[in-house]
Design a protein around this motif. Structure first.
Motif, PDB file in Angstrom:
ATOM      1  N   ILE A 192      -4.665  15.685 -23.473  1.00  0.00           N
ATOM      2  CA  ILE A 192      -4.200  16.928 -24.082  1.00  0.00           C
ATOM      3  C   ILE A 192      -5.221  17.322 -25.143  1.00  0.00           C
ATOM      4  O   ILE A 192      -5.670  16.469 -25.900  1.00  0.00           O
ATOM      5  CB  ILE A 192      -2.842  16.708 -24.790  1.00  0.00           C
ATOM      6  CG1 ILE A 192      -1.847  15.986 -23.891  1.00  0.00           C
ATOM      7  CG2 ILE A 192      -2.298  18.005 -25.375  1.00  0.00           C
ATOM      8  CD1 ILE A 192      -1.049  16.841 -22.992  1.00  0.00           C
ATOM      9  N   ASP A 193      -5.584  18.596 -25.222  1.00  0.00           N
ATOM     10  CA  ASP A 193      -6.455  19.062 -26.307  1.00  0.00           C
ATOM     11  C   ASP A 193      -5.908  20.380 -26.840  1.00  0.00           C
ATOM     12  O   ASP A 193      -5.912  21.395 -26.139  1.00  0.00           O
ATOM     13  CB  ASP A 193      -7.902  19.230 -25.805  1.00  0.00           C
ATOM     14  CG  ASP A 193      -8.906  19.340 -26.961  1.00  0.00           C
ATOM     15  OD1 ASP A 193      -8.501  19.834 -28.046  1.00  0.00           O
ATOM     16  OD2 ASP A 193     -10.066  18.946 -26.782  1.00  0.00           O
TER      17      ASP A 193
ATOM     18  N   ALA B  19     -12.748  21.434 -19.369  1.00  0.00           N
ATOM     19  CA  ALA B  19     -11.417  20.832 -19.500  1.00  0.00           C
ATOM     20  C   ALA B  19     -11.001  20.162 -18.200  1.00  0.00           C
ATOM     21  O   ALA B  19     -10.440  19.066 -18.193  1.00  0.00           O
ATOM     22  CB  ALA B  19     -10.399  21.901 -19.900  1.00  0.00           C
ATOM     23  N   ARG B  20     -11.308  20.810 -17.072  1.00  0.00           N
ATOM     24  CA  ARG B  20     -10.957  20.249 -15.764  1.00  0.00           C
ATOM     25  C   ARG B  20     -11.746  18.957 -15.519  1.00  0.00           C
ATOM     26  O   ARG B  20     -11.209  17.972 -15.035  1.00  0.00           O
ATOM     27  CB  ARG B  20     -11.239  21.269 -14.656  1.00  0.00           C
ATOM     28  CG  ARG B  20     -10.421  22.547 -14.789  1.00  0.00           C
ATOM     29  CD  ARG B  20      -8.981  22.375 -14.289  1.00  0.00           C
ATOM     30  NE  ARG B  20      -8.964  22.242 -12.852  1.00  0.00           N
ATOM     31  CZ  ARG B  20      -8.339  21.264 -12.192  1.00  0.00           C
ATOM     32  NH1 ARG B  20      -7.715  20.327 -12.844  1.00  0.00           N
ATOM     33  NH2 ARG B  20      -8.369  21.227 -10.874  1.00  0.00           N
ATOM     34  N   LEU B  21     -13.040  18.962 -15.894  1.00  0.00           N
ATOM     35  CA  LEU B  21     -13.869  17.761 -15.722  1.00  0.00           C
ATOM     36  C   LEU B  21     -13.356  16.616 -16.586  1.00  0.00           C
ATOM     37  O   LEU B  21     -13.485  15.448 -16.237  1.00  0.00           O
ATOM     38  CB  LEU B  21     -15.334  18.075 -16.084  1.00  0.00           C
ATOM     39  CG  LEU B  21     -16.091  18.915 -15.061  1.00  0.00           C
ATOM     40  CD1 LEU B  21     -17.452  19.332 -15.620  1.00  0.00           C
ATOM     41  CD2 LEU B  21     -16.272  18.148 -13.749  1.00  0.00           C
ATOM     42  N   ALA B  22     -12.782  16.972 -17.758  1.00  0.00           N
ATOM     43  CA  ALA B  22     -12.274  15.941 -18.676  1.00  0.00           C
ATOM     44  C   ALA B  22     -10.830  15.561 -18.335  1.00  0.00           C
ATOM     45  O   ALA B  22     -10.194  14.835 -19.095  1.00  0.00           O
ATOM     46  CB  ALA B  22     -12.374  16.445 -20.120  1.00  0.00           C
TER      47      ALA B  22
ATOM     48  N   CYS C  64      -3.334  19.901 -20.484  1.00  0.00           N
ATOM     49  CA  CYS C  64      -2.712  20.883 -21.371  1.00  0.00           C
ATOM     50  C   CYS C  64      -3.741  21.249 -22.434  1.00  0.00           C
ATOM     51  O   CYS C  64      -4.262  20.371 -23.120  1.00  0.00           O
ATOM     52  CB  CYS C  64      -1.459  20.259 -21.989  1.00  0.00           C
ATOM     53  SG  CYS C  64      -0.567  21.367 -23.068  1.00  0.00           S
ATOM     54  N   LEU C  65      -4.052  22.551 -22.523  1.00  0.00           N
ATOM     55  CA  LEU C  65      -5.163  22.985 -23.380  1.00  0.00           C
ATOM     56  C   LEU C  65      -4.747  24.194 -24.221  1.00  0.00           C
ATOM     57  O   LEU C  65      -4.120  25.118 -23.709  1.00  0.00           O
ATOM     58  CB  LEU C  65      -6.362  23.363 -22.501  1.00  0.00           C
ATOM     59  CG  LEU C  65      -7.618  23.899 -23.182  1.00  0.00           C
ATOM     60  CD1 LEU C  65      -8.329  22.791 -23.974  1.00  0.00           C
ATOM     61  CD2 LEU C  65      -8.583  24.497 -22.154  1.00  0.00           C
ATOM     62  N   ALA C  66      -5.104  24.169 -25.503  1.00  0.00           N
ATOM     63  CA  ALA C  66      -4.942  25.350 -26.345  1.00  0.00           C
ATOM     64  C   ALA C  66      -6.303  25.722 -26.929  1.00  0.00           C
ATOM     65  O   ALA C  66      -7.003  24.868 -27.477  1.00  0.00           O
ATOM     66  CB  ALA C  66      -3.948  25.091 -27.479  1.00  0.00           C
TER      67      ALA C  66
END
Ligand code: MN
Ligand code: MN
Ligand code: MN
Length: 277
Positions: free
Chosen positions: A2-3, A24-27, A31-33
């Motif tokens: 989560i970030d 974000a997908r690679l990591a 759930c991203l904001a």
């Protein structure tokens, strides 16, 4: 992973929301904001790009605020776009612009011609922040790196330091709450407050309707994470987590690469992600 704290080029980050999403997908972020400084311009682009992907996007913002002459950052999460919020953002953008022009004038006096215009060109937009001036100081050969630029010119008490007329912390929190969102104190150990002052800030934040505290933010030691987890428990605040990623050249911690949240705290995102994660 989560970030819930990162920046795009709509504030002082390096990447577009679309490129952040790819990272974000690679990591393996689920759930991203996106929490740009005093703007939500990138939020829609991020949500649109993510619509067909197995990743949840939470609305986010990082509001610069004042509390007893101290600058503090308040993260807003999972809010709705309201008029009170867009009014607050408009005032913040105006204050930021006034400060940027004043910093530009100070730097011109120190020998950097057209400092404001150059910083605006680095930003690529009108919301010019101190990180953009730091970059300009490095490019003009005045400072060895961005950190030195703050130490020599932009930090409190230095020749190009200009305070900004940010909103009061209480108003930032109330605005997020009025927009049905959760207010979170960002990176609580970064303000250099004494223990008792930090406790007073947290109490005032709770009084105003604040809900959470960033237990993990960017690069932190194990000891610091324990300290903030202790604060979350002591003051019954939910815990947030984020990398504070600004781009590979600006951040030591990659998107979604911050330390894990201790398991004795209550994650703030649980009520938003039910059934999804
Ligand atoms: Mn920033
Ligand atoms: Mn911050
Ligand atoms: Mn930030």
């Amino acid at each position: 992973m989560i970030d819930l704290h990162c920046h795009s080029h709509f504030s002082d980050g390096h990447l577009s929301p679309e490129d952040l999403l790819l990272k974000a997908r690679l990591a393996h972020i689920t759930c991203l904001a996106l929490t740009d400084h005093d703007t939500i311009e990138g939020v829609d682009a991020l949500a649109e790009a993510a619509a067909s992907m197995p990743i949840q996007i939470i609305t986010g913002i990082e509001i610069s605020a004042r509390w007893k002459k101290q600058d503090v950052h308040i993260i807003g999460l999972h809010f709705k776009k309201t008029k009170v919020l867009s009014d607050l953002i408009a005032r913040q953008i105006e204050s930021r612009l006034l400060r940027a022009r004043a910093i530009g004038a100070q730097l011109e006096a120190l020998g950097i011609d057209d400092a404001f215009d150059k910083a605006r060109a680095i930003a690529g937009h009108e919301r010019v922040g101190r990180l953009h001036f730091a970059e300009l100081l490095v490019q003009s050969g005045k400072s060895a790196d961005r950190q030195m630029a703050f130490k020599q010119y932009l930090g409190r008490g230095k020749p190009a330091y200009v305070p900004c007329a940010w909103v009061d912390m209480e108003e930032a929190v109330e605005t997020i709450r009025a927009s049905e969102g959760a207010a979170v104190i960002a990176h609580p150990l970064k303000y250099g407050l004494t223990r008792s002052k930090l406790h007073a800030l947290i109490l005032a934040f709770k009084e105003a309707g604040g809900r959470g505290i960033e237990v993990v933010s960017g690069e932190m030691t194990v000891t610091d994470i324990k300290t903030v987890a202790g604060l979350a428990l002591r003051f019954s605040l939910s815990a947030s987590t984020g990398s504070d990623y600004h781009g590979d050249a600006y951040s030591r911690v990659g998107l979604g690469k911050q330390a894990l949240l201790p398991d004795n705290v209550q994650p703030i995102w649980l009520e938003w992600t039910k059934g999804i994660l």
